[in-house]
Scaffold this active site. Structure first.
Site, mmCIF file in Angstrom:
data_model
loop_
_atom_site.group_PDB
_atom_site.id
_atom_site.type_symbol
_atom_site.label_atom_id
_atom_site.label_comp_id
_atom_site.label_asym_id
_atom_site.label_seq_id
_atom_site.Cartn_x
_atom_site.Cartn_y
_atom_site.Cartn_z
ATOM 1 N N GLY A 147 0.841 -1.193 0.000
ATOM 2 C CA GLY A 147 0.000 0.000 0.000
ATOM 3 C C GLY A 147 0.869 1.231 0.000
ATOM 4 N N HIS B 175 7.922 -7.296 -4.054
ATOM 5 C CA HIS B 175 6.657 -7.710 -4.671
ATOM 6 C C HIS B 175 6.839 -8.988 -5.489
ATOM 7 C CE1 HIS B 175 4.243 -4.226 -3.569
ATOM 8 N NE2 HIS B 175 5.377 -3.562 -3.641
ATOM 9 N N GLY C 239 -20.407 -8.604 -28.519
ATOM 10 C CA GLY C 239 -19.058 -8.708 -27.956
ATOM 11 C C GLY C 239 -18.800 -10.084 -27.335
ATOM 12 N N ASP D 59 -17.959 -10.924 -24.158
ATOM 13 C CA ASP D 59 -18.488 -11.224 -22.822
ATOM 14 C C ASP D 59 -19.947 -11.662 -22.871
ATOM 15 O OD1 ASP D 59 -16.030 -10.328 -22.083
ATOM 16 O OD2 ASP D 59 -16.725 -8.442 -21.222
ATOM 17 N N SER E 70 -21.673 -12.715 -25.414
ATOM 18 C CA SER E 70 -21.857 -13.937 -26.202
ATOM 19 C C SER E 70 -21.465 -15.163 -25.373
ATOM 20 C CB SER E 70 -20.999 -13.911 -27.468
ATOM 21 O OG SER E 70 -21.235 -12.734 -28.189
#
Ligand code: XMP
Length: 510
Positions: free
Chosen positions: A53, A166, A221, A223, A225
């Site tokens: 953060g 990270h 599109g 998604d 479909s």
């Protein structure tokens, strides 16, 4: 299925942690620091990752650990800010610092449970101000860098691990290995595959919907479909799929999507509303006005069709939406990373919504939807399509949207996109598009002067569309495309290629 919950302290990488876990076939979900133990249990949490953060744990109002977490016995992996929180909570010492260590560092790992197999030196991505100077009792230091003595620490007997670097970013090449070691320490299920995603979604749709009907708007599109395919698998003919063809898709795209869905068994009712949309767009040149006009027209057409189907076949109780996980995270806001994208979906829901919503893709990332599409049989060239905006070609037709101008743009776009595919460059771009500008200029063709339109081509590389760079397509390829366009489309006499990154440019011209 069990999961690993990622607590979001505002790191720009939080989402990346969940994605990496899913690459390891672990289901993972993001929660805010005030999440309750009950919610963690409801998620089937077997482990918790505390994200990094931007703040210092000493800053006023800095968010703390989820209540009860330390007593829950759940394995913890604490990254950066999370590491500082954990260290302080367990009696270690954290030094506040104004100087930030940022970028690649060489880490020396001394082994331990998390670094088993990667002992020695490796490169890791660091980004921090504060650091742990004395680990809490029970912890051993498992890695250092030249500047940071406690670059990693662990208390393996309590399954608590902490990293100053990270592991989720690609700049830490051994990061996935380290995450996998944590995954192994938690005993979480590793079964998050597209088959599992489908089975799980099918089961929960069936449970939620029972014997009722579900309405789905298909935009053409990927998604919506894919959602159509999934719902078809879950509830068969009780899916009422309405494909509103707004006439703003690419050349042949509406027909192709319709054909593919039908061949996979989805019974669509297709409404050709292109005239209706053109009327709504007449005289409109402002991009936001275009979006509004399209959104409103979509809602009218969609609900009129839904009402017609209801009259014919009886009541429909549910409405399905292709909401994806990034939309969910973004609209939760507050604890998320600072990038809040405006919502781009076509239209909204009317105020007197009579349907209950179901959102079977709420936990999925876009690439997972594509995997689902593959598993459900959607042809490759449909599922691998570049992102395409809901308002379609209307926002790429600068100025007024007319039938004639749309036709010009559609032909240009088709030449560009099919050439990208033909020359193997389609996957080099995250998105590619053509823009019909309102500009006309003089040219010369054969013996005569022309006065015709300028089109712009744009191709970008990107990860998520938030930032982008222009794609370095080969000059020879661009030359070929330019020739093809000017030869085939007489309304166009000039082709330019956009070399602006985002920021400062956007991807669409609008
Ligand atoms: P910009 O132009 O903002 O685009 O850099 C970022 C991504 O969002 C898409 N986009 C839209 N998608 N409705 C959508 O569904 C919209 O109104 C819209 N505007 C932009 C754009 O194609 C790119 O992928």
């Amino acid at each position: 299925m069990s999961s690993i919950v990622v607590i979001d302290y505002g790191s720009q990488y939080t989402r990346l942690i969940t994605r990496r876990l899913r690459e390891l076939q672990v289901f993972s979900i993001i929660e805010a620091p005030d999440v309750s133990l009950d919610t963690l249990r409801a998620h089937g949490a077997r482990g918790v990752i505390l994200s990094g953060g931007p703040r210092s744990v000493y800053a006023p109002g800095a968010p703390g650990l989820p209540a009860g977490l330390l007593d829950s016995g759940l394995p913890i992996l604490a990254i950066c800010y999370g590491m500082h929180l954990l260290a302080r909570a367990l009696g270690g010492e954290v030094a506040a610092s104004d100087a930030r260590e940022y970028g690649k560092a060489v880490l020396t790992s001394y082994g331990g449970e998390l670094f088993d197999g990667v002992e020695g030196e490796f490169v890791a991505w660091m980004s921090h101000g504060d650091s742990v100077i004395t680990p809490p009792p029970g912890f051993v230091v498992t890695a250092s860098t030249a500047d940071t003595q406690v670059a990693a620490m662990e208390d393996a007997s309590a399954a608590r691990f902490a990293l100053q670097f990270h592991p989720e970013v690609r700049h830490t090449p051994k990061g996935l290995w380290v995450l996998e070691r944590f995954v192994a320490a938690t005993g979480v299920d590793r079964a998050w595959t597209s088959e599992h995603i489908i089975d799980h979604a099918v089961a929960s749709v069936r449970e939620q919907v029972g014997e009722e009907r579900v309405l789905l708007g298909i935009s053409g599109g990927v998604d919506s479909s894919t959602l159509g395919l999934l719902l078809h698998r879950a509830i068969g003919p009780r899916l009422v799929a309405v494909f509103v063809d707004h006439g703003l898709l690419r050349l042949g795209e509406a027909e192709e999507v319709e054909r593919a869905l039908r061949s996979l068994g989805v019974d669509l009712s297709v409404v050709d509303a292109s005239e209706r949309f053109l009327e709504a767009l007449a005289g409109v040149t402002d991009p936001e006005e275009k979006r509004k006009a399209i959104g409103n027209a979509f809602i009218e057409v969609f609900y009129a069709e839904a009402a017609r189907v209801q009259d014919e076949r009886g009541d429909i109780r549910f409405l399905a939406q292709g909401t994806l996980y990034p939309d969910v995270i973004e609209s939760a806001g507050g604890h998320g990373a600072a990038n809040i994208k405006s919502h781009h979906n076509v239209g909204g829901l009317p105020a007197d919504l009579r349907f209950e919503l179901i959102e079977p893709f709420r936990t999925l990332f876009k690439d997972e939807v594509r995997e689902v599409a593959e598993a459900l049989g959607m042809p490759k060239h449909l599922r691998d399509r570049h992102p395409f905006p809901g308002p379609g070609l209307a926002i790429r037709c600068l100025g007024e949207v007319t039938h004639e101008r749309l036709e010009v743009l559609r032909r240009v776009d088709d030449i560009f996109i099919s050439s990208l595919r033909e020359f193997g460059h389609y996957d080099d771009a995250w998105q590619a598009l053509a823009v019909l500008t309102p500009l006309r200029s003089v040219g010369v063709m054969g013996d005569g002067r022309t006065y015709a339109n300028t089109v712009a081509l744009r191709a970008v590389t990107s990860v998520d569309g938030m930032t982008a760079d222009w794609a370095r397509l080969p000059h020879e390829f661009l030359a070929t495309v330019s020739n093809r366009i000017v030869n085939a489309v007489s309304e166009v006499n000039r082709v330019v290629y956009d070399i602006t990154s985002k920021p400062p440019g956007t991807i669409e011209w609008e």
